[in-house]
Design a protein around this motif. Structure first.
Motif, PDB file in Angstrom:
ATOM      1  N   LEU A 190       0.837  -1.199   0.000  1.00 27.00           N
ATOM      2  CA  LEU A 190       0.000   0.000   0.000  1.00 27.00           C
ATOM      3  C   LEU A 190       0.875   1.252   0.000  1.00 27.00           C
ATOM      4  N   ASP A 191       1.964   1.195   0.751  1.00 31.84           N
ATOM      5  CA  ASP A 191       2.902   2.324   0.785  1.00 31.84           C
ATOM      6  C   ASP A 191       3.401   2.657  -0.607  1.00 31.84           C
ATOM      7  N   TYR A 192       3.782   1.581  -1.282  1.00 32.38           N
ATOM      8  CA  TYR A 192       4.365   1.766  -2.602  1.00 32.38           C
ATOM      9  C   TYR A 192       3.345   2.373  -3.568  1.00 32.38           C
ATOM     10  N   ILE A 193       2.133   1.874  -3.509  1.00 31.06           N
ATOM     11  CA  ILE A 193       1.088   2.399  -4.395  1.00 31.06           C
ATOM     12  C   ILE A 193       0.868   3.888  -4.127  1.00 31.06           C
ATOM     13  N   LYS A 224       1.632   1.044 -15.284  1.00 27.50           N
ATOM     14  CA  LYS A 224       2.935   0.650 -15.818  1.00 27.50           C
ATOM     15  C   LYS A 224       4.021   0.908 -14.767  1.00 27.50           C
ATOM     16  N   LYS A 225       3.936   2.061 -14.145  1.00 27.53           N
ATOM     17  CA  LYS A 225       4.934   2.404 -13.127  1.00 27.53           C
ATOM     18  C   LYS A 225       4.888   1.434 -11.947  1.00 27.53           C
ATOM     19  N   LEU A 226       3.659   1.083 -11.577  1.00 27.13           N
ATOM     20  CA  LEU A 226       3.518   0.178 -10.435  1.00 27.13           C
ATOM     21  C   LEU A 226       4.105  -1.203 -10.752  1.00 27.13           C
ATOM     22  N   LYS A 227       3.960  -1.611 -12.000  1.00 27.33           N
ATOM     23  CA  LYS A 227       4.390  -2.962 -12.348  1.00 27.33           C
ATOM     24  C   LYS A 227       5.895  -3.087 -12.498  1.00 27.33           C
ATOM     25  N   VAL A 228       6.583  -1.942 -12.534  1.00 30.26           N
ATOM     26  CA  VAL A 228       8.044  -2.019 -12.582  1.00 30.26           C
ATOM     27  C   VAL A 228       8.553  -2.584 -11.271  1.00 30.26           C
ATOM     28  N   TYR A 229       7.784  -2.478 -10.268  1.00 30.07           N
ATOM     29  CA  TYR A 229       8.159  -2.913  -8.926  1.00 30.07           C
ATOM     30  C   TYR A 229       8.630  -4.352  -8.888  1.00 30.07           C
TER      31      TYR A 229
END
Ligand code: ADP
Ligand code: MG
Length: 475
Positions: A383-386, A470-475
């Motif tokens: 959740l933090d990352y999102i 897209k940015k989230l999936k780079v994780y």
């Protein structure tokens, strides 16, 4: 010819005895026990650090002369200090280092406060130079050689190399290395330590994680040994502290770290610090510390680009003596972009599966195994990352997102964060709500529906969502 340490030491003593007052001899030399002789290094045991200091101050010349006579010009003397806490006058003040918990307090070889479980031989090497031998806590595998260079790490790597070449003498002091998890902070900071040790073996290098520092500090406080703790750190030439963001909220440790930092910096010693974020984003650290962090150079480690990932995989397989079809390596490099630790993890999983199941590694097998792992990592988005990604995207502060504000743009960003939290994590609606702005589960559900509807009806909005995803999936 192998000399015996007892013989050598007795020969020294017979000369020393003739050259100093009898009382001094009895007081300062009788208690010494010769322990070993390895080549030109004679190790003697002394009862306390104070004892060692006294010897160094008053008898160094005669000891040097006699030892050289016995062992030649490059003779060395090492002290092994025994701590005797029952004796009042043997109060060591330079390096009284706590014995490990649970060990007897008397007659224990001193162990440095950090470090391994075994008592460490604690040699102070003379003649002449007073040096404490500190186990630098370096991992031999983390060298510069093994640290593949790429666009993602060029600045940090070359600054690190410059620092290792002339510790304390470049403008990069402190060298502050930051970047996300698994991007090589620990490896690079260790590589600097190893390189310094290679070039300047006489320098005292120490690698320590901020967490370990904090634990040791509270231990030292509990035992009333804060000064010893401080003194210990103040004699390090190259101090590497990993993950300094862990200092957040630990005010007392920060204070002590601040003093150590100042002392080392003022005396031209090198500091290398790593963190998961740049100095200005270090919440929970005092302003004065953050401003010190900015004195030197901050260099970031970014996610590795495809070519660097490929080079890293090639190097790892080469080092391990493994041959993999290019296609397999390329597949791994193209599927795992998040960080290097995961890249390594995928490689290890693949190798393990192939040996356990006695299957050769084909592109098919690789695809099969890697896809499982990639899915697995997706589930770990937090959740933090999102919230961070969404806030970065809209250029706002996470605080604002979590506040009660009803401003339109902020409400929308909050709804998007909620939408992704529901989609990409396994957190419950009420957890999501309480983390993102103290809302209830109904609000989260409403947000989710709103974002879904808008995506279907509004093209521009849809492209925002796709971008963020897209940015989230780079994780
Ligand atoms: P961090 O401390 O930033 O979380 P680490 O330093 O532990 O990351 O790195 C994770 C793994 O990736 C380690 O096994 C490290 O050896 C490896 N690694 C990181 N960067 C590189 C690089 N540039 N070349 C080769 N291996 C690397
Ligand atoms: Mg690390």
């Amino acid at each position: 010819m192998n000399k015996d340490h007892n013989v050598v030491w007795n020969n020294c003593l017979s000369i020393i005895r003739d050259n100093i007052p009898a009382v001094s001899f009895i007081t300062w030399f009788r208690p010494i026990i010769p322990l070993s002789l390895e080549r030109n290094v004679l190790t003697i045991q002394v009862p306390s650090a104070f004892f060692y200091e006294y010897l160094e101050e008053h008898f160094i010349d005669i000891m040097k002369k006699t030892l050289r006579k016995e062992l030649g010009q490059d003779a060395m003397l090492e002290y092994n200090i025994v701590m005797d806490r029952t004796s009042v006058n043997a109060k060591p003040y330079t390096v009284k280092l706590p014995a490990k918990e649970g060990t007897k307090l008397t007659n224990q070889p001193v162990s440095l406060p950090l470090m391994t479980d075994q008592p460490i031989k604690n040699p102070f090497i003379i003649p002449g130079i007073k040096k404490v031998h500190v186990n630098p806590q370096l991992n031999a595998a983390c060298t510069f050689n093994n640290f593949v260079e790429g666009d993602c790490n060029r600045l940090a790597r070359s600054a690190g190399y410059a620092v290792a070449n002339s510790p304390g003498k470049t403008a990069f002091n402190p060298l502050f290395i930051y970047g996300g998890t698994g991007l090589g902070k620990t490896h690079l900071s260790q590589a600097i330590g190893i390189e310094v040790k290679n070039r300047y073996p006489e320098k005292t290098v120490l690698y320590v994680s901020a967490n370990k520092f904090i634990t040791q500090f509270s231990e030292a406080t509990r035992k009333n040994e804060r000064n010893d703790f401080l003194h210990f750190y103040q004699m390090i030439d190259v101090l590497i502290i990993d993950d300094v963001h862990e200092f957040a909220g630990k005010e007392k440790s920060q204070d002590t770290f601040f003093h150590i930092f100042n002392h080392l910096h003022q005396t031209g010693k090198q500091l290398i610090l790593t963190s998961d974020r740049p100095p200005i984003e270090l919440t929970g650290l005092s302003k004065r510390i953050i401003s010190r962090f900015k004195w030197g150079l901050s260099a970031d480690l970014q996610s590795p680009d495809y070519n660097t990932r490929l080079a890293i995989l090639k190097q790892k397989t080469y080092n391990d003596g493994i041959e993999l079809p290019d296609e397999v390596i390329e597949y791994i490099a193209s599927s795992i972009s998040s960080n290097i630790r995961e890249l390594e993890g995928a490689l290890i999983t693949l190798l393990a599966q192939s040996t356990l199941n006695k299957k050769t590694i084909t592109p098919d097998l690789a695809r099969n195994i890697i896809d499982k792992q990639v899915k697995h990592t997706k589930r770990e988005i937090t959740l933090d990352y999102i919230q961070k990604v969404v806030c970065d995207y809209f250029d706002m502060n996470v605080d604002v997102l979590q506040s009660k504000t009803r401003k339109r743009e902020i409400v929308q960003a909050r709804q998007i964060a909620m939408y992704f939290s529901k989609n990409l994590t396994s957190s419950s609606l009420s957890t999501i709500g309480s983390v993102i702005g103290g809302k209830d589960h109904a609000t989260v559900l409403h947000a989710y529906k709103t974002v879904n509807n808008l995506s279907e009806t509004n093209k521009e909005f849809k492209s925002y969502i796709a971008d963020i995803e897209k940015k989230l999936k780079v994780y």
